[in-house]
Design an enzyme around this catalytic site. Structure first.
Site: not given
Ligand code: IVH
Length: 673
Positions: A37, A119, A177, A434
């Protein structure tokens, strides 16, 4: 002649593209692979670039691809979307691991294995697949309920629309994500503050024409609800994700030991610059799914995972002014207004100075040149003052002894645990008298975790307070909509939207209601404990008759500070008035008991002594999962005292005196089968 042939060839490709496109976006059933595609799109665009006379309104360079959904429906996540607690240093990590060891009662020689995953700083999404077909995609929302952004998500090439693998669960929410790569962001930089904003804006905006034009990517990392899935670890799950056709992060690793976590953290922090998308830390997850299950979660973050943030970015700036902010509990927080500086891509013009003691300790003054630090989503703060650059004639900052909002004296509470005065100074007024406290209390009342009234933002609270439309929380449910309709910036539609948003929130579960009252020391977790114990709004309101908090003395997890705070709350005449009114206006629903048919139903338990192979916290959660209740005192309301190693004899004797059954751990476990 040659040109005609080129055009014919071009139009044929366009026709084929339209066909693929239709299946790809409209039917969620791509007829060709993503790469085929993509290469067809590329061929068409290359032809257009080479032969300027080629032109079609259906070209991938011009078209949108599908019809947008006009409104985002709110849909419940089958399984809550959790967030993560943060760790900033080795000590935080050690604490995290220690808590896990304690909860699971693990020996020190048991090596905990982590799945470590960068992350990504993007927007999370939950994709539901039914029988291998992408069925629906939701945003995170408040974790419990998200927005239906299926159509926008369908524009993302990384999201498989059909999965034919045999071991793919019959129904599963794949979570990950949505983000934009840095090189792609450069092309659209003018329109957005940073890549995360671009991803968020384009995912949630209502016109998919725009979404379509933004090259969004998707990386998968976890799941929510899953049917027919038999996977034992996170790392195997990640392998499966790849096999099923999802993109996963190539820097994901399995690591044991805090030292190795730190080495990997340092490595990725250096590497960060070279990675083509923003990462703001590393997520560590206990690899074993059975252990994850045993650990469970608190409020909205799992006990089995943590985000280890990258160190902060810092910049130097000048303090223009020090302002005092007043929170809903009356706490006075000094905030430095600084000359705007760019810290790691974000413009910062405010930095917290925490409290009076911090200002005194660092002798922070207006006019000082200071270093400001910012780590991810944490509020920027002043870390140090450059005394060499201090100008002459600057004056020490005098912390106000009267509340700047209402003029009441400010006080520092005595902390019974530390036997010291608190670092925080508070306004001593009763609350709603307040202005600042009242406004903050109302903001808390309508906030996401409390009443969650859509569209009732901070600006509206301030504006309605100034206009005397909302002075107390209950006024929200008695608004004069005819008046609002005629106000500047409001009209028929926006007023009726507001009315609808408020009306649908008149029905509220007891725990949310308690949390929304903003009682000091009663956060989400404590509000849940109270609601679980009290069960109904009736019982909650009855607390106003109970001046010594007797009813609350037996709730495991609720201590003296919380009880004192609740008693004080009910003693306050303004609070009493607004509770009576709210009770009339709302439908507060009883607490849904987690599991009402477990084998420990209607039975209360208490532990004394050390248990074998499990912590108190785990034992407690097992009892609750089986519909039992934990109490914190030996009294007539207790049914079973469970004894472990080295129990307190006094408790056993008292239990025997009261005819309470005294059992050991084995006998208790037998009750559970
Ligand atoms: S796990 C345990 N894994 O971080 C369930 N989150 O503050 C939580 N994120 O809302 C998510 N990379 O947007 C997970 N490898 C990863 C991640 C990840 C980015 C973000 C996600 C989540 C936030 C948590």
């Amino acid at each position: 002649m040659k040109n005609l042939k080129i055009e014919k060839d071009y139009l044929k490709k366009i026709k084929l593209f339209q066909e693929y496109n239709k299946y790809y976006y409209d039917k969620s059933d791509p007829k060709v692979s993503d790469s085929k595609f993509d290469s067809l799109k590329k061929e068409i665009i290359q032809l257009e670039n080479k032969y300027k006379f080629l032109n079609s309104k259906n070209s991938p360079s011009k078209i949108v691809g599908f019809t947008p959904s006009k409104n985002f429906k709110k849909i419940k996540h089958k399984s809550q979307m959790l967030s993560l607690s943060n760790a900033f240093n080795e000590e935080d990590l050690k604490n995290f691991e220690k808590k896990i060891r304690n909860f699971l009662s693990l020996n020190n020689d048991f090596e905990i294995e982590y799945s470590t995953e960068p992350k990504i700083d993007g927007i999370s999404a939950s994709l539901t697949y039914k029988n291998g077909k992408f069925f629906q995609g939701l945003s995170r929302g408040d974790g419990k309920e998200g927005e239906d952004i299926t159509e926008n998500l369908k524009t993302i090439g990384d999201i498989p629309k059909i999965i034919k693998k045999k071991n793919f669960p019959t129904e599963i929410d794949i979570r990950g994500e949505v983000f934009i790569q840095n090189d792609d962001f450069l092309k659209i930089k003018a329109k957005f503050a940073n890549p995360r904003n671009a991803a968020s804006g384009s995912l949630r905006q209502k016109d998919p024409t725009v979404t379509r034009k933004i090259p969004l990517k998707f990386i998968a990392y976890t799941y929510g609800f899953a049917k027919d899935m038999n996977i034992k670890t996170q790392s195997i799950f990640l392998k499966n994700l790849k096999d099923w056709g999802f993109k996963t992060n190539k820097y994901n690793k399995i690591i044991k030991g805090i030292n190795n976590l730190i080495i990997n953290h340092q490595y990725l922090e250096k590497k960060r610059e070279q990675i083509n998308f923003d990462i703001d830390g590393i997520v560590y997850k206990i690899n074993d799914f059975d252990l994850q299950k045993r650990l469970g979660f608190v409020t909205n973050a799992p006990r089995w995972a943590i985000a280890h943030k990258f160190s902060a970015n810092s910049s130097i700036s000048e303090i223009i002014n020090i302002e005092i902010q007043i929170g809903r509990t009356g706490a006075l927080t000094p905030v430095a207004k600084i000359k705007p500086v760019n810290i790691g891509g974000v413009t910062v013009s405010n930095a917290t100075l925490h409290n009076e003691d911090e200002i005194i300790r660092k002798d922070i003054r207006v006019g000082d040149i200071v270093t400001i630090e910012r780590a991810g989503d944490v509020i920027p703060h002043v870390i140090s003052v450059d005394l060499k650059k201090r100008k002459k004639n600057t004056k020490k900052f005098i912390f106000p002894i009267m509340c700047p909002s209402c003029g009441s004296p400010t006080i520092k509470d005595f902390n019974e645990t530390t036997k010291k005065k608190d670092a925080v100074r508070r306004c001593s007024s009763e609350g709603f008298e307040c202005k600042k406290i009242a406004i903050e209390k109302i903001k808390h009342f309508v906030s996401k975790e409390a009443f969650n009234i859509d569209g009732f933002g901070k600006k509206i609270v301030e504006n309605f307070w100034d206009l005397k439309l909302v002075k107390f929380p209950q006024d929200i449910f008695k608004l004069d909509y005819e008046k609002i309709k005629k106000m500047e910036g409001w009209g028929n539609l926006s007023t009726s939207n507001l009315k609808h948003a408020i009306d649908i929130k008149k029905k509220i579960p007891l725990d949310r209601f308690i949390y929304s009252l903003g009682i000091r020391h009663i956060g989400q977790e404590n509000a849940k404990l109270l609601a679980r114990h009290l069960k109904s709004a009736n019982n909650f309101f009855k607390l106003s008759l109970n001046k010594d908090g007797e009813e609350l003395k037996n709730i495991d997890g609720i201590g003296d500070a919380q009880i004192k705070s609740i008693v004080n709350f009910f003693l306050n005449a303004t609070n009493q008035k607004f509770l009576i009114e709210l009770r009339e206006l709302l439908e507060i629903t009883d607490t849904i008991q987690l599991n009402q048919s477990g084998s420990l139903k209607n039975k209360t338990f208490m532990f004394t002594g050390k248990l074998e192979g499990m912590s108190r916290a785990e034992a407690k959660s097992i009892i609750e999962e089986n519909s039992g209740k934990i109490v914190s005192n030996v009294n007539k309301k207790l049914d079973y005292l469970i004894i472990g190693e080295k129990p307190t004899t006094k408790k056993i004797n008292l239990a025997k005196e009261l005819n309470i059954k005294v059992i050991n751990q084995k006998e208790w476990l037998r009750m559970l089968n």
